[in-house]
Write an enzyme that holds these catalytic residues in place. Structure first.
Site, PDB file in Angstrom:
ATOM      1  N   TYR A  56       0.841  -1.193   0.000  1.00 16.92           N
ATOM      2  CA  TYR A  56       0.000   0.000   0.000  1.00 16.92           C
ATOM      3  C   TYR A  56       0.881   1.250   0.000  1.00 16.92           C
ATOM      4  O   TYR A  56       1.893   1.292   0.704  1.00 16.92           O
ATOM      5  CB  TYR A  56      -0.895   0.044   1.243  1.00 16.92           C
ATOM      6  CG  TYR A  56      -2.317  -0.378   0.987  1.00 16.92           C
ATOM      7  CD1 TYR A  56      -3.211   0.495   0.364  1.00 16.92           C
ATOM      8  CD2 TYR A  56      -2.776  -1.632   1.364  1.00 16.92           C
ATOM      9  CE1 TYR A  56      -4.522   0.129   0.132  1.00 16.92           C
ATOM     10  CE2 TYR A  56      -4.083  -2.019   1.142  1.00 16.92           C
ATOM     11  CZ  TYR A  56      -4.955  -1.133   0.524  1.00 16.92           C
ATOM     12  OH  TYR A  56      -6.247  -1.502   0.297  1.00 16.92           O
ATOM     13  N   GLU A  58      -0.526   4.855   0.068  1.00 16.52           N
ATOM     14  CA  GLU A  58      -1.406   6.023   0.066  1.00 16.52           C
ATOM     15  C   GLU A  58      -0.592   7.310   0.211  1.00 16.52           C
ATOM     16  O   GLU A  58       0.288   7.412   1.056  1.00 16.52           O
ATOM     17  CB  GLU A  58      -2.429   5.922   1.192  1.00 16.52           C
ATOM     18  CG  GLU A  58      -3.458   4.831   0.957  1.00 16.52           C
ATOM     19  CD  GLU A  58      -4.638   4.925   1.903  1.00 16.52           C
ATOM     20  OE1 GLU A  58      -4.991   6.046   2.296  1.00 16.52           O
ATOM     21  OE2 GLU A  58      -5.203   3.874   2.234  1.00 16.52           O
ATOM     22  N   ASP A 202      -9.104  14.604 -23.681  1.00 19.99           N
ATOM     23  CA  ASP A 202      -9.138  13.172 -23.371  1.00 19.99           C
ATOM     24  C   ASP A 202      -8.493  12.454 -24.551  1.00 19.99           C
ATOM     25  O   ASP A 202      -9.106  12.277 -25.599  1.00 19.99           O
ATOM     26  CB  ASP A 202     -10.583  12.722 -23.176  1.00 19.99           C
ATOM     27  CG  ASP A 202     -10.705  11.262 -22.759  1.00 19.99           C
ATOM     28  OD1 ASP A 202      -9.766  10.489 -23.029  1.00 19.99           O
ATOM     29  OD2 ASP A 202     -11.746  10.879 -22.195  1.00 19.99           O
ATOM     30  N   THR A 228      -5.827   6.970 -20.867  1.00 14.45           N
ATOM     31  CA  THR A 228      -5.520   5.625 -20.401  1.00 14.45           C
ATOM     32  C   THR A 228      -4.080   5.322 -20.792  1.00 14.45           C
ATOM     33  O   THR A 228      -3.466   6.036 -21.595  1.00 14.45           O
ATOM     34  CB  THR A 228      -6.459   4.592 -21.047  1.00 14.45           C
ATOM     35  OG1 THR A 228      -6.434   4.768 -22.468  1.00 14.45           O
ATOM     36  CG2 THR A 228      -7.880   4.743 -20.533  1.00 14.45           C
ATOM     37  N   LYS A 231      -4.430   0.940 -24.862  1.00 13.58           N
ATOM     38  CA  LYS A 231      -4.765   1.356 -26.227  1.00 13.58           C
ATOM     39  C   LYS A 231      -3.483   1.578 -27.048  1.00 13.58           C
ATOM     40  O   LYS A 231      -2.611   0.734 -27.052  1.00 13.58           O
ATOM     41  CB  LYS A 231      -5.668   2.583 -26.193  1.00 13.58           C
ATOM     42  CG  LYS A 231      -6.998   2.361 -25.432  1.00 13.58           C
ATOM     43  CD  LYS A 231      -7.886   3.569 -25.548  1.00 13.58           C
ATOM     44  CE  LYS A 231      -9.238   3.352 -24.862  1.00 13.58           C
ATOM     45  NZ  LYS A 231      -9.160   3.460 -23.398  1.00 13.58           N
ATOM     46  N   ARG A 237      -3.459  -1.745 -18.111  1.00 11.73           N
ATOM     47  CA  ARG A 237      -4.738  -1.084 -17.904  1.00 11.73           C
ATOM     48  C   ARG A 237      -4.608  -0.105 -16.735  1.00 11.73           C
ATOM     49  O   ARG A 237      -4.637  -0.484 -15.572  1.00 11.73           O
ATOM     50  CB  ARG A 237      -5.823  -2.126 -17.618  1.00 11.73           C
ATOM     51  CG  ARG A 237      -6.090  -3.089 -18.760  1.00 11.73           C
ATOM     52  CD  ARG A 237      -6.697  -2.401 -19.963  1.00 11.73           C
ATOM     53  NE  ARG A 237      -7.964  -1.789 -19.651  1.00 11.73           N
ATOM     54  CZ  ARG A 237      -9.140  -2.423 -19.711  1.00 11.73           C
ATOM     55  NH1 ARG A 237      -9.184  -3.699 -20.075  1.00 11.73           N
ATOM     56  NH2 ARG A 237     -10.255  -1.790 -19.428  1.00 11.73           N
TER      57      ARG A 237
END
Length: 421
Positions: A56, A58, A202, A228, A231, A237
């Site tokens: 983790y 954060e 975008d 993203t 693509k 991803r």
């Protein structure tokens, strides 16, 4: 066989391992032409499958809420610096989980519930998070939309300006999911300045083309850029948000703690690898080959009587209205998939049919190009598509099976990252 091999998964869960192996072979044996998909490198696969899954983190590098960040800080910093260098931006956030959360973070950073924004309508090629009524963005804010020309299939910049002047949006989105033509970032920027709006580009579909110099960049025009990392960029991803320095704090606060907790460190590592790969000269050649393949495929399909929205393409993506072929998009996509040609059914501008059963199909050339196919193969791909669509009308299963065999035979000569025979 999946590469890297999966001996531990096979021993622990043979049922799941068999499914993964089956998917790897399926990807190997088909012409994968869904415009939002690609193949990641084996190096990216390895990075995403490491012990980074255990940690983790954060917060942000140098400012975490959990200890033990000596290496995760360096990994995230590496990804950030590579993103900034590749795209020429002042700030990059690599923590967002995917494209939709990235766009949601932008709303959170700059909008209040009920504020007005302007975007391309979903049915015209936009995205769900650009104000679709079924999306939180359409429920919480007030979207206004611009469209493409009915005759041209291209974004009407005069209409964009007129609409912006009429509604005075707080934010303007450019980009979408089914835009086959070059986005005029300078024109959008001029309109945004005129009405005092924040311009968000975008670039999820075209990020790899921009990185490789095969599409103009929004950097210097858009205040904020979302994308993203898969693509055309050919990474895992995930997603990134890039921005000018003045918006860096607002973006970072919107991502964490605004929308999410700890970043996925294994994905961050995969993004770092993909950004390194995209900075190589070979990636520039790859990006231009994607476009060359798409243009060659568009020409071949036009010659076979397919109705391409806007008449062709400037990027990786083709949008086709099948009305003239006597078949709807969904059954055509199903038959094409059975024939070894994987794409998706899609609405076309001013489509009289419903989104779940639209008139069109959408396809792209990024994954084919990763496999090594070039312009010389595109007439054959077009011929297979034509035969398969005709077979869909005639319910001709023999032709479908014949095409699937021919596709598999062709692809035997083009290695797939993540799979070995």
């Amino acid at each position: 066989m999946h590469e890297p091999k999966l001996p531990h998964l096979t021993a622990a869960d043979p049922t799941l391992a068999a499914l993964v192996e089956g998917e790897a072979k399926r990807q190997h044996d088909k012409l994968r032409m869904i415009a939002s998909e690609n193949y990641v490198s084996t190096a990216v696969l390895e990075a995403c499958g490491t012990v980074l899954n255990n940690k983790y983190s954060e917060g942000y590098p140098g400012k975490r809420y959990y200890e033990g960040q000596q290496f995760c800080d360096q990994i995230e910093t590496l990804a950030i610096e590579r993103a900034k260098a590749l795209f020429g931006t002042e700030h990059a956030n690599v923590q967002t989980y995917s494209g939709s959360p990235a766009n949601l973070a932008v709303y959170l950073a700059f909008m209040q519930p009920g504020d007005t924004f302007l975007s391309l309508e979903l049915a015209q090629g936009g995205h769900l998070t650009h104000g679709s009524p079924v999306s939180a963005t359409g429920k919480w804010f007030r979207p206004e939309h611009y469209t493409v020309g009915r005759d041209t299939g291209r974004i009407d910049m005069d209409l964009v300006r007129d609409t912006a002047l009429a509604v005075r949006p707080k934010m303007i989105f450019c980009g979408g999911t089914a835009i086959p033509r070059t986005i005029d970032f300078p024109a959008f920027a001029a309109i945004a300045r005129e009405v005092g709006a924040i311009l968000v580009a975008d670039i999820a579909h075209i990020a790899g083309l921009i990185a490789g110099g095969a599409h103009p960049s929004p950097v210097g025009h858009a205040d904020v850029i979302t994308t993203t990392t898969h693509k055309t960029l050919r990474g895992p991803r995930g997603a990134m948000i890039m921005a000018s320095a003045e918006h860096a704090t607002a973006i970072d606060k919107a991502v964490f703690p605004g929308l999410q907790g700890g970043p996925h460190n294994h994905t961050t590592a995969g993004i770092a690898v993909a950004l390194h790969e995209a900075a190589q000269p070979t990636f520039t050649a790859y990006a231009h080959q994607i476009v060359a393949n798409a243009k060659a495929l568009a020409t071949a399909l036009n010659e076979r009587g397919f109705d391409l929205v806007s008449g062709g393409t400037d990027n990786h993506l083709l949008l086709i209205d099948l009305t003239g072929k006597g078949v709807e998009g969904k059954p055509a996509a199903k038959v094409l998939d059975a024939a070894g040609i994987e794409l998706n059914f899609n609405t076309v501008p001013y489509d009289p049919r419903k989104p779940w059963s639209p008139s069109g199909i959408r396809l792209g050339t990024a994954a084919l190009t990763t496999r090594g196919l070039t312009e010389q193969h595109m007439p054959q791909v077009a011929a297979w598509m034509d035969d398969a669509v005709t077979a869909a009308v005639k319910d001709d299963t023999a032709t479908v099976e014949r095409i699937a065999c021919q596709v598999r035979d062709l692809l035997q000569g083009f290695p797939m990252p993540g799979y070995t025979d």
